[in-house]
Write an enzyme that holds these catalytic residues in place. Structure first.
Site, PDB file in Angstrom:
ATOM      1  N   GLU A  98       0.819  -1.212   0.000  1.00  0.00           N
ATOM      2  CA  GLU A  98       0.000   0.000   0.000  1.00  0.00           C
ATOM      3  C   GLU A  98       0.854   1.263   0.000  1.00  0.00           C
ATOM      4  OE1 GLU A  98      -3.242   2.765   0.473  1.00  0.00           O
ATOM      5  OE2 GLU A  98      -2.812   0.913  -0.606  1.00  0.00           O
ATOM      6  N   HIS A 101       2.618   1.898  -3.294  1.00  0.00           N
ATOM      7  CA  HIS A 101       1.630   2.452  -4.222  1.00  0.00           C
ATOM      8  C   HIS A 101       1.456   3.952  -3.999  1.00  0.00           C
ATOM      9  CE1 HIS A 101      -2.727   3.166  -5.428  1.00  0.00           C
ATOM     10  NE2 HIS A 101      -2.121   2.882  -6.558  1.00  0.00           N
ATOM     11  N   HIS A 163     -11.905   5.941  -8.497  1.00  0.00           N
ATOM     12  CA  HIS A 163     -10.448   6.078  -8.389  1.00  0.00           C
ATOM     13  C   HIS A 163      -9.759   5.440  -9.600  1.00  0.00           C
ATOM     14  CE1 HIS A 163      -6.796   6.919  -6.236  1.00  0.00           C
ATOM     15  NE2 HIS A 163      -6.454   5.655  -6.108  1.00  0.00           N
ATOM     16  N   HIS A 270     -20.693  -7.804 -16.708  1.00  0.00           N
ATOM     17  CA  HIS A 270     -19.360  -7.472 -17.201  1.00  0.00           C
ATOM     18  C   HIS A 270     -18.936  -8.410 -18.327  1.00  0.00           C
ATOM     19  CE1 HIS A 270     -15.216  -6.233 -17.331  1.00  0.00           C
ATOM     20  NE2 HIS A 270     -14.784  -7.415 -16.941  1.00  0.00           N
ATOM     21  N   HIS A 328      -4.884  -9.062 -16.764  1.00  0.00           N
ATOM     22  CA  HIS A 328      -6.182  -8.654 -17.316  1.00  0.00           C
ATOM     23  C   HIS A 328      -6.411  -7.157 -17.068  1.00  0.00           C
ATOM     24  CE1 HIS A 328     -10.101  -9.499 -18.988  1.00  0.00           C
ATOM     25  NE2 HIS A 328     -10.710  -8.957 -17.952  1.00  0.00           N
TER      26      HIS A 328
END
Length: 354
Positions: A98, A101, A163, A270, A328
């Site tokens: 985290e 990032h 986000h 989706h 992906h």
């Protein structure tokens, strides 16, 4: 703490800045945009890795970690939380994922702020308005706010999804800023190709939003087979709960536990809409292959579409392995990048201005 975080963010930006300064590229500003674009693409992929490894709450506060600038300083608090709940959202490894990032995000923000500063400083000698660079800076600020809300609102799906979409819009605008530093195309593109490209980009963003909704609701394995969904062509669907946007993770709008049928709906929509996206983007790429200066990009779109199909199906059959799931997500970002390049090249064509 804030000063320490700022220093770390700048240190993360030192290497890309060195690449710009020592580059043989005459247009250093263009090189700065290119490096920022590359880092932004990497940041999006690392953001997917952060989300998929359930590291979004690795540090449960913001902007630091337990009030510290790095997990080293907060090690005792992190370790205590991990000991209390070893499989929970706070572990030493997840805290580092985290915070790395966040450091990368700060470095990208610093580079975009630098772009804006240069754009305004040289606004009288440069052929382009500084407002694109300014818009990027504003978007980065908004993106930072959503990053904070992602943590403080405990991974609320709509916040995490926005986000993601904002990150892709920033990526697209960086592509636009980078490409306008190069000579414009003089090709006369077909009417159909020119007008389908913006639609293809919008439809792609819709599909990415649907994919983000799958990921943020942890619905990737709601259907355990393909092309059927749990043995059915059309399973029992629950739109009433699936697309209530403002709700907590795992909860309905009224606060009850989210039914599994809602997760199935999120997944099924989706994967079904993916075929619409596949057909439209493949057709647009087919049209793009007819022009010499968009043939390579169009071939890239076709290749990534095929990769997306393979990785999407493999994610289901192999029960969501991390590497394939990240790939992906990377494919989705790459499609956004390629379509942004195609849109700019066609829209900015000199031949199309007459």
């Amino acid at each position: 703490m804030l000063i320490q975080l700022a220093i770390i963010g700048i240190l993360f930006a030192v290497i890309p800045l060195a690449v710009v300064l020592f580059s043989k590229e005459q247009n250093k500003y263009k090189k700065l945009i290119a490096v920022t674009l590359f880092l932004t693409f990497d940041l999006i992929i690392f953001g997917a890795f952060t989300r998929l490894t359930d590291s979004g709450l690795g540090c449960p506060d913001w902007p630091g970690c337990y009030g510290e600038a790095n997990p080293f300083q907060a090690h005792s608090e992190i370790k205590a939380a991990e000991t209390l709940l070893p499989t929970g959202p706070v572990t030493v490894a997840k805290a580092w994922v985290e915070m790395i990032h966040r450091y990368l995000a700060m470095s990208v923000g610093f580079l975009i702020m630098l772009q804006m500063g240069i754009a305004w400083w040289k606004r009288k000698t440069r052929p382009f308005s500084p407002w694109l660079a300014t818009s990027l800076f504003v978007l980065v600020g908004i993106q930072g706010a959503f990053g904070a809300w992602t943590v403080t609102m405990k991974l609320q799906p709509i916040i995490v999804t926005i986000h993601l979409i904002l990150a892709l819009i920033i990526l697209s605008l960086l592509v636009w800023a980078w490409q306008r530093e190069s000579p414009r195309s003089t090709t006369k593109y077909s009417f159909k190709f020119r007008n389908l490209l913006p639609l293809a980009f919008i439809v792609l963003l819709m599909q990415v939003a649907l994919g983000g909704w799958v990921s943020t609701n942890y619905a990737a394995l709601a259907c355990h087979d393909y092309p059927l969904c749990n043995g059915e062509v059309v399973p029992q669907l629950d739109f009433e709960h699936a697309y209530v946007l403002w709700r907590e993770l795992g909860r309905t709008g009224s606060g009850d536990f989210l039914p599994f049928s809602a997760l199935i709906t999120i997944h099924w929509v989706h994967r079904t809409f993916a075929w619409v996206v596949f057909a439209l983007l493949a057709y647009v790429a087919y049209l793009g292959r007819k022009h010499a200066d968009t043939k390579t990009l169009s071939n890239g779109v076709l290749a990534v579409l095929l990769m997306q199909l393979i990785t999407g199906v493999a994610t289901i059959y192999f029960s969501w392995p991390l590497a394939i799931a990240v790939l992906h997500n990377a494919g989705a970002a790459l499609l956004v990048l390629l379509l942004s390049m195609l849109n700019y090249r066609v829209r900015s064509s000199v031949a199309n201005e007459s």
